[in-house]
Design a protein around this motif. Structure first.
Motif, PDB file in Angstrom:
ATOM      1  N   LEU A 166     125.792  47.393 -50.189  1.00 53.39           N
ATOM      2  CA  LEU A 166     126.728  47.378 -49.064  1.00 53.39           C
ATOM      3  C   LEU A 166     126.549  48.593 -48.163  1.00 53.39           C
ATOM      4  O   LEU A 166     126.612  48.487 -46.924  1.00 53.39           O
ATOM      5  CB  LEU A 166     128.159  47.325 -49.598  1.00 53.39           C
ATOM      6  CG  LEU A 166     129.279  47.179 -48.556  1.00 53.39           C
ATOM      7  CD1 LEU A 166     129.122  45.868 -47.798  1.00 53.39           C
ATOM      8  CD2 LEU A 166     130.638  47.235 -49.234  1.00 53.39           C
ATOM      9  N   ILE A 167     126.301  49.752 -48.758  1.00 49.74           N
ATOM     10  CA  ILE A 167     126.130  50.982 -47.978  1.00 49.74           C
ATOM     11  C   ILE A 167     124.926  50.901 -47.053  1.00 49.74           C
ATOM     12  O   ILE A 167     124.882  51.540 -45.994  1.00 49.74           O
ATOM     13  CB  ILE A 167     126.009  52.187 -48.933  1.00 49.74           C
ATOM     14  CG1 ILE A 167     127.354  52.468 -49.614  1.00 49.74           C
ATOM     15  CG2 ILE A 167     125.509  53.429 -48.216  1.00 49.74           C
ATOM     16  CD1 ILE A 167     127.283  53.478 -50.738  1.00 49.74           C
ATOM     17  N   THR A 168     123.953  50.084 -47.400  1.00 47.52           N
ATOM     18  CA  THR A 168     122.723  49.990 -46.613  1.00 47.52           C
ATOM     19  C   THR A 168     122.905  49.209 -45.321  1.00 47.52           C
ATOM     20  O   THR A 168     122.136  49.380 -44.368  1.00 47.52           O
ATOM     21  CB  THR A 168     121.619  49.328 -47.467  1.00 47.52           C
ATOM     22  OG1 THR A 168     121.569  49.957 -48.756  1.00 47.52           O
ATOM     23  CG2 THR A 168     120.253  49.470 -46.816  1.00 47.52           C
ATOM     24  N   VAL A 169     123.918  48.352 -45.247  1.00 45.51           N
ATOM     25  CA  VAL A 169     124.098  47.467 -44.085  1.00 45.51           C
ATOM     26  C   VAL A 169     124.172  48.218 -42.752  1.00 45.51           C
ATOM     27  O   VAL A 169     123.485  47.847 -41.784  1.00 45.51           O
ATOM     28  CB  VAL A 169     125.341  46.570 -44.272  1.00 45.51           C
ATOM     29  CG1 VAL A 169     125.608  45.748 -43.011  1.00 45.51           C
ATOM     30  CG2 VAL A 169     125.159  45.646 -45.461  1.00 45.51           C
ATOM     31  N   PRO A 170     124.978  49.285 -42.620  1.00 43.13           N
ATOM     32  CA  PRO A 170     125.046  49.975 -41.318  1.00 43.13           C
ATOM     33  C   PRO A 170     123.707  50.543 -40.857  1.00 43.13           C
ATOM     34  O   PRO A 170     123.433  50.572 -39.647  1.00 43.13           O
ATOM     35  CB  PRO A 170     126.059  51.099 -41.568  1.00 43.13           C
ATOM     36  CG  PRO A 170     126.869  50.646 -42.739  1.00 43.13           C
ATOM     37  CD  PRO A 170     125.934  49.853 -43.588  1.00 43.13           C
ATOM     38  N   PHE A 171     122.874  50.987 -41.786  1.00 41.76           N
ATOM     39  CA  PHE A 171     121.567  51.523 -41.411  1.00 41.76           C
ATOM     40  C   PHE A 171     120.696  50.439 -40.790  1.00 41.76           C
ATOM     41  O   PHE A 171     119.951  50.694 -39.835  1.00 41.76           O
ATOM     42  CB  PHE A 171     120.877  52.126 -42.638  1.00 41.76           C
ATOM     43  CG  PHE A 171     121.539  53.371 -43.161  1.00 41.76           C
ATOM     44  CD1 PHE A 171     121.240  54.614 -42.629  1.00 41.76           C
ATOM     45  CD2 PHE A 171     122.480  53.298 -44.177  1.00 41.76           C
ATOM     46  CE1 PHE A 171     121.851  55.760 -43.101  1.00 41.76           C
ATOM     47  CE2 PHE A 171     123.103  54.438 -44.662  1.00 41.76           C
ATOM     48  CZ  PHE A 171     122.790  55.672 -44.119  1.00 41.76           C
ATOM     49  N   VAL A 172     120.782  49.222 -41.331  1.00 40.21           N
ATOM     50  CA  VAL A 172     120.011  48.109 -40.776  1.00 40.21           C
ATOM     51  C   VAL A 172     120.482  47.788 -39.366  1.00 40.21           C
ATOM     52  O   VAL A 172     119.684  47.645 -38.433  1.00 40.21           O
ATOM     53  CB  VAL A 172     120.153  46.865 -41.685  1.00 40.21           C
ATOM     54  CG1 VAL A 172     119.512  45.642 -41.029  1.00 40.21           C
ATOM     55  CG2 VAL A 172     119.520  47.127 -43.038  1.00 40.21           C
ATOM     56  N   ILE A 173     121.790  47.684 -39.190  1.00 34.60           N
ATOM     57  CA  ILE A 173     122.338  47.285 -37.892  1.00 34.60           C
ATOM     58  C   ILE A 173     122.068  48.338 -36.813  1.00 34.60           C
ATOM     59  O   ILE A 173     121.704  48.009 -35.677  1.00 34.60           O
ATOM     60  CB  ILE A 173     123.857  47.030 -38.016  1.00 34.60           C
ATOM     61  CG1 ILE A 173     124.111  45.840 -38.951  1.00 34.60           C
ATOM     62  CG2 ILE A 173     124.488  46.785 -36.644  1.00 34.60           C
ATOM     63  CD1 ILE A 173     125.569  45.592 -39.255  1.00 34.60           C
ATOM     64  N   LEU A 174     122.211  49.606 -37.161  1.00 33.06           N
ATOM     65  CA  LEU A 174     122.126  50.670 -36.158  1.00 33.06           C
ATOM     66  C   LEU A 174     120.700  51.141 -35.886  1.00 33.06           C
ATOM     67  O   LEU A 174     120.397  51.557 -34.759  1.00 33.06           O
ATOM     68  CB  LEU A 174     122.978  51.864 -36.606  1.00 33.06           C
ATOM     69  CG  LEU A 174     124.489  51.619 -36.724  1.00 33.06           C
ATOM     70  CD1 LEU A 174     125.182  52.849 -37.280  1.00 33.06           C
ATOM     71  CD2 LEU A 174     125.076  51.227 -35.366  1.00 33.06           C
ATOM     72  N   LEU A 175     119.817  51.078 -36.872  1.00 30.93           N
ATOM     73  CA  LEU A 175     118.528  51.763 -36.734  1.00 30.93           C
ATOM     74  C   LEU A 175     117.309  50.854 -36.703  1.00 30.93           C
ATOM     75  O   LEU A 175     116.275  51.241 -36.149  1.00 30.93           O
ATOM     76  CB  LEU A 175     118.356  52.780 -37.873  1.00 30.93           C
ATOM     77  CG  LEU A 175     119.419  53.882 -37.949  1.00 30.93           C
ATOM     78  CD1 LEU A 175     119.169  54.767 -39.163  1.00 30.93           C
ATOM     79  CD2 LEU A 175     119.424  54.723 -36.672  1.00 30.93           C
ATOM     80  N   LEU A 176     117.380  49.678 -37.289  1.00 32.85           N
ATOM     81  CA  LEU A 176     116.183  48.847 -37.394  1.00 32.85           C
ATOM     82  C   LEU A 176     115.935  48.079 -36.097  1.00 32.85           C
ATOM     83  O   LEU A 176     116.881  47.619 -35.453  1.00 32.85           O
ATOM     84  CB  LEU A 176     116.330  47.867 -38.564  1.00 32.85           C
ATOM     85  CG  LEU A 176     115.028  47.314 -39.150  1.00 32.85           C
ATOM     86  CD1 LEU A 176     114.167  48.425 -39.708  1.00 32.85           C
ATOM     87  CD2 LEU A 176     115.342  46.296 -40.245  1.00 32.85           C
ATOM     88  N   ARG A 177     114.679  47.964 -35.705  1.00 30.10           N
ATOM     89  CA  ARG A 177     114.284  47.215 -34.516  1.00 30.10           C
ATOM     90  C   ARG A 177     113.180  46.231 -34.877  1.00 30.10           C
ATOM     91  O   ARG A 177     112.414  46.454 -35.800  1.00 30.10           O
ATOM     92  CB  ARG A 177     113.791  48.161 -33.411  1.00 30.10           C
ATOM     93  CG  ARG A 177     114.864  49.116 -32.905  1.00 30.10           C
ATOM     94  CD  ARG A 177     115.969  48.381 -32.165  1.00 30.10           C
ATOM     95  NE  ARG A 177     116.982  49.297 -31.639  1.00 30.10           N
ATOM     96  CZ  ARG A 177     118.064  49.685 -32.287  1.00 30.10           C
ATOM     97  NH1 ARG A 177     118.266  49.249 -33.534  1.00 30.10           N
ATOM     98  NH2 ARG A 177     118.944  50.499 -31.742  1.00 30.10           N
ATOM     99  N   ASP A 178     113.067  45.158 -34.085  1.00 28.52           N
ATOM    100  CA  ASP A 178     112.115  44.102 -34.402  1.00 28.52           C
ATOM    101  C   ASP A 178     110.701  44.392 -33.930  1.00 28.52           C
ATOM    102  O   ASP A 178     109.739  44.141 -34.658  1.00 28.52           O
ATOM    103  CB  ASP A 178     112.585  42.779 -33.780  1.00 28.52           C
ATOM    104  CG  ASP A 178     113.720  42.163 -34.563  1.00 28.52           C
ATOM    105  OD1 ASP A 178     113.444  41.334 -35.439  1.00 28.52           O
ATOM    106  OD2 ASP A 178     114.886  42.527 -34.315  1.00 28.52           O
ATOM    107  N   HIS A 179     110.568  44.905 -32.701  1.00 25.85           N
ATOM    108  CA  HIS A 179     109.249  45.098 -32.095  1.00 25.85           C
ATOM    109  C   HIS A 179     109.173  46.477 -31.442  1.00 25.85           C
ATOM    110  O   HIS A 179     110.196  47.022 -30.994  1.00 25.85           O
ATOM    111  CB  HIS A 179     108.987  44.040 -31.013  1.00 25.85           C
ATOM    112  CG  HIS A 179     108.866  42.649 -31.540  1.00 25.85           C
ATOM    113  ND1 HIS A 179     107.731  42.182 -32.166  1.00 25.85           N
ATOM    114  CD2 HIS A 179     109.745  41.607 -31.541  1.00 25.85           C
ATOM    115  CE1 HIS A 179     107.908  40.921 -32.517  1.00 25.85           C
ATOM    116  NE2 HIS A 179     109.127  40.554 -32.148  1.00 25.85           N
ATOM    117  N   PRO A 180     107.974  47.037 -31.346  1.00 29.60           N
ATOM    118  CA  PRO A 180     107.806  48.305 -30.625  1.00 29.60           C
ATOM    119  C   PRO A 180     108.293  48.227 -29.180  1.00 29.60           C
ATOM    120  O   PRO A 180     108.793  49.214 -28.634  1.00 29.60           O
ATOM    121  CB  PRO A 180     106.292  48.547 -30.688  1.00 29.60           C
ATOM    122  CG  PRO A 180     105.834  47.800 -31.889  1.00 29.60           C
ATOM    123  CD  PRO A 180     106.720  46.586 -31.969  1.00 29.60           C
TER     124      PRO A 180
END
Length: 416
Positions: A166-180
């Motif tokens: 559960l703690i990992t979810v905000p990192f995915v939403i805020l920091l991860l991107r699909d393409h350069p």
């Protein structure tokens, strides 16, 4: 992106270490047979494998963030709710179905997809580091979960894994991107900046995945010699890691009088050396023929499994420590060269194709888990399991002698 992805893979790897820690406590407290519990674990592995190619295709249609966020929520529910279960069917539903679907979406097919989009240079070593994050996290968590299980209960260990996801979810939403292109960048190591303004579609390689179903890709690659060799060997990788060792090492050590905490500590050490071994394998993949690397990896793994039955004791011996370090180095060192062979053969379709290879890996692990539970119930020992693992590893190494090099005329036209 590599750093954020590493964090995501670490955060979701807790469940992979949970079954081996709580298998014996579940058996003792609930009175469920090893076969019953192993069935839930096997179903999890099957669904993880089947979900992977579809998740890779969904990442093309929706976004990586959407797919990963939903997967993390499923893992949270599937690992937290078992603390209140009372019947085996609940274990099957939560561990098998919910967690299986969640882990399948954040499998190594995600690694193949991300490295294909974001990296041209150092693709092998990045694949190795991310793979190490996925597998080492599973093993490094073991000492903590083993101690929680021994000193508190298996329910506490399960809830801790749920919170980690559960703690990992905000990192995915805020920091991860699909393409350069979303950050005005090109893939790392790309020689030329594509035409068009930053963020234009020109910066995204044409993959062709969006209009294809996962089965459409499978139908194409199933006609190739390379796919079946990779799928067969990677299935054996699943048999000898998640199927045999990860699920059964701690119960087997317990059969010889070793405590759960001590056995979990050994697998934790393996996790530390897995980081070293898989990262080194990525570095080697950038420099040497992946076929020969895999031949060496599987052969050495087979030899080590042949020796395992004579190494078990009621305490940690030097021989067992050496085995743990070596097996950790080799644990999932197979992934970077397998991803490279997949990318060489199938190009921009590699993410979905590797999803199907991961299906083979998980089906192998599921079969091995189910069979090993039956063997333990009927023979009272895991010795047959270790000898079987050694045999199939030696067969996997031989498969790569039949694979053609990527620059051979026979391989022309294989890339999709």
């Amino acid at each position: 992106m590599a750093g954020v992805s590493f964090l995501v893979l670490i955060g979701t790897s807790g469940f992979r270490s949970l079954p081996s820690v709580v298998l014996t406590p579940l058996h003792d407290e609930m009175g469920w047979s090893y076969s019953t519990i192993s069935f839930a674990i096997s179903l999890n592995l099957v669904i993880v494998g089947l979900a992977a190619p579809y998740a890779a295709a969904l990442m093309e249609r929706l976004s990586i963030r959407t797919v990963l966020s939903g997967a993390l929520v499923l893992i949270t529910l599937g690992t937290g709710l078992p603390a209140w279960m009372t019947a085996p069917w609940q274990l099957v539903l939560l561990w098998g179905v919910l967690v299986g679907a969640g882990c399948g979406a954040i499998s190594l097919a995600f690694v193949a997809t991300l490295t294909e989009r974001w990296f041209v240079k150092h693709r092998g070593i990045v694949s190795g580091i991310l793979t190490a994050g996925s597998t080492a996290g599973q093993l490094v968590f073991l000492p903590l979960l083993g101690r929680l299980s021994d000193n508190s209960s298996w329910r506490t260990a399960s809830i801790v894994v749920a919170l980690g996801s559960l703690i990992t979810v905000p990192f995915v939403i805020l920091l991860l991107r699909d393409h350069p292109r979303e950050m005005g960048l090109t893939a790392y190591g790309a020689e030329e900046v594509p035409e068009g303004a930053p963020g234009s579609e020109a910066e995204v390689p044409e993959t062709g995945h969006t209009a294809k179903s996962a089965f459409g890709v499978l139908r194409q690659v199933a006609r190739t010699h390379e796919f079946w060799l990779l799928a067969g060997s990677f299935g054996i990788c699943g048999i000898t890691t998640s199927g045999f060792i990860q699920t059964n090492f701690i119960p087997a050590a317990h059969d010889h009088g070793m405590t759960t905490t001590a056995a979990a500590g050994l697998l934790g050490i393996a996790g530390v050396f897995d980081i070293v071994g898989t990262t080194l394998s990525g570095w080697l993949t950038d420099r040497y023929d992946s076929r020969y690397l895999l031949l060496v990896y599987y052969t050495l793994r087979g030899v080590s499994l042949l020796m395992l039955p004579w190494l078990f004791s009621d305490m940690v011996t030097p021989g067992m420590l050496v085995f743990t370090i070596f097996y950790g180095m080799d644990w999932i060192a197979t992934v970077p060269p397998t991803i490279r062979l997949c990318q060489d053969a199938f190009g921009s379709s590699a993410g979905v194709v590797f999803g199907w290879l991961w299906t083979a890996h998980q089906l192998g692990g599921a079969l091995a888990t189910a069979v090993s539970g039956v063997i333990r119930d009927n023979f009272g020992t895991y010795t047959i399991v270790w000898f079987t693992g050694a045999t199939v590893c030696l067969a996997a190494g031989a498969m790569f002698l039949a694979m053609r090099p990527s620059n051979s005329p026979e391989r022309a036209g294989v890339r999709l």
